[in-house]
Write an enzyme that holds these catalytic residues in place. Structure first.
Site: not given
Ligand code: MG
Length: 364
Positions: A168, A299
């Site tokens: 991230k 996802h």
């Molecule tokens: Mg994402």
């Protein structure tokens, strides 16, 4: 065969830790969904995923808007039922978010039911392009990890057999993102694919500034740098960086993918079956992406059990995301070897919930 019951549910499942990205904080995962039953005894289970917000609303849409449309209908006519739900009374106020996620749960349940009725795993029913799918792992790249812990966790995933991992970005100071990426590459090297995900936090100016600074570190893709509906800004960003853009997990309409692709604003389509409206529109988007030679990478595959089936069915999908938080919820165990998903031969979409998990996690 006729639908005799549509029973909505909500599960709240602790994930066993606390994780953060640039906008989300997760300790407990929400699974609002439904069981659809028929007069022939075949049933199907579908669900979507939340951070608990919106669970009650999704539950209410299934119960009050879609169940009345579905009762008495032939569950095998998934296209007809998709349209009937979409154009039901809630259409005036819906079409995205809560209603699209409720419709996703319903459509997934219908496809699970159809596959079970036909005695096929969903991936075979949808064409069976391949029987295994490579994955990349995200569950070691969280923004709340220190640099040392980030490197330790990503390194453990590489040792476990993954050759692609995601971390991230979107720290309050973008310079910290560049430093974290640099530290990962300096310590772990370049022998694996590294993706970065900003979770929509940047404006165009920030993204245009940060993306070129990440280019020396061989980033496979930059995910959700900007607000998810903004086609033009993504196109401008893509013109200013050679890192491919990935997006789509928050897109609720297939035509939006057409516009992103035509604008050269996406190179990895991350269409999410639990948000786009289910299996039916997911396959449309995958076919669209395939026609434009754009990759589909859906996802995660545990919270969204149906995704390995869809990736296996589609020639556009070579890879899937892996985050394993809900292993004890479902009847079918996932089979993953060195980061590769091996598809099940059990009829259905692998969404059936263990009775013990229903008893333990059900809140509605
Ligand atoms: Mg994402």
């Amino acid at each position: 065969m006729k639908i005799t019951a549509v029973e909505p549910f909500i599960l709240h499942v602790p994930i066993g830790k606390h994780i953060e990205d640039s906008v989300n904080r997760v300790d407990v995962w929400g699974l609002p969904g439904c069981v659809i039953r028929t007069d022939e005894g075949v049933e199907g289970v579908g669900y979507t995923s939340t951070q608990l917000g919106g669970d009650a609303e999704i539950h209410a849409v299934i119960r009050d808007a879609y169940a009345p449309v579905l009762l008495g209908q032939d569950p095998m006519r998934t296209r007809a039922l998709w349209d009937a739900c979409y154009w039901s009374s809630i259409h005036w106020v819906g079409r995205a978010g809560i209603t699209a996620m409720a419709q996703s749960a319903v459509d997934i349940a219908l496809w699970d039911l159809k596959a079970r009725a036909l005695g096929l795993p969903l991936w075979r029913l949808l064409g069976g392009h391949k029987d295994r799918v490579k994955s990349y792992n995200t569950d070691g790249g969280w923004l709340n990890l220190s640099v040392d812990e980030l490197i330790r966790q990503l390194g453990a995933l590489l040792e476990a057999g993954w050759d692609a991992v995601k971390m991230k970005v979107g720290s309050p100071d973008p310079r910290a993102d560049v430093q974290r990426v640099r530290a990962v590459r300096r310590t772990l090297g370049y022998g694996f694919d590294l993706m970065v995900d900003a979770n929509q936090i940047w404006d165009l100016g920030t993204a245009r500034k940060v993306a070129p600074r990440l280019e020396p570190y061989e980033i496979t893709w930059l995910e959700e740098p900007l607000a998810p509906d903004d086609v033009r800004s993504h196109a401008l960003l893509q013109q200013s960086t050679r890192i491919p853009l990935a997006l789509g997990e928050h897109i609720y309409a297939p035509v939006a993918f057409r516009d992103f692709i035509l604008a050269n604003a996406v190179q990895y389509v991350q269409v999410d079956c639990t948000r786009i409206g289910g299996v039916t529109p997911w396959m449309d988007v995958a076919a669209l992406a395939h026609a434009f030679n754009v990759n589909v990478v859906p996802h995660h595959a545990d919270m969204m059990r149906v995704h390995p089936h869809l990736a296996a069915a589609s020639p556009a999908a070579a890879m899937i995301e892996c985050i394993l938080w809900l292993q004890d919820v479902f009847v079918e165990p996932l089979r993953i070897e060195r980061g590769v998903f091996h598809l099940s031969e059990t009829p259905g979409a692998s969404t059936a919930v263990r009775p013990e998990a229903f008893a333990r996690y059900r809140v509605a």
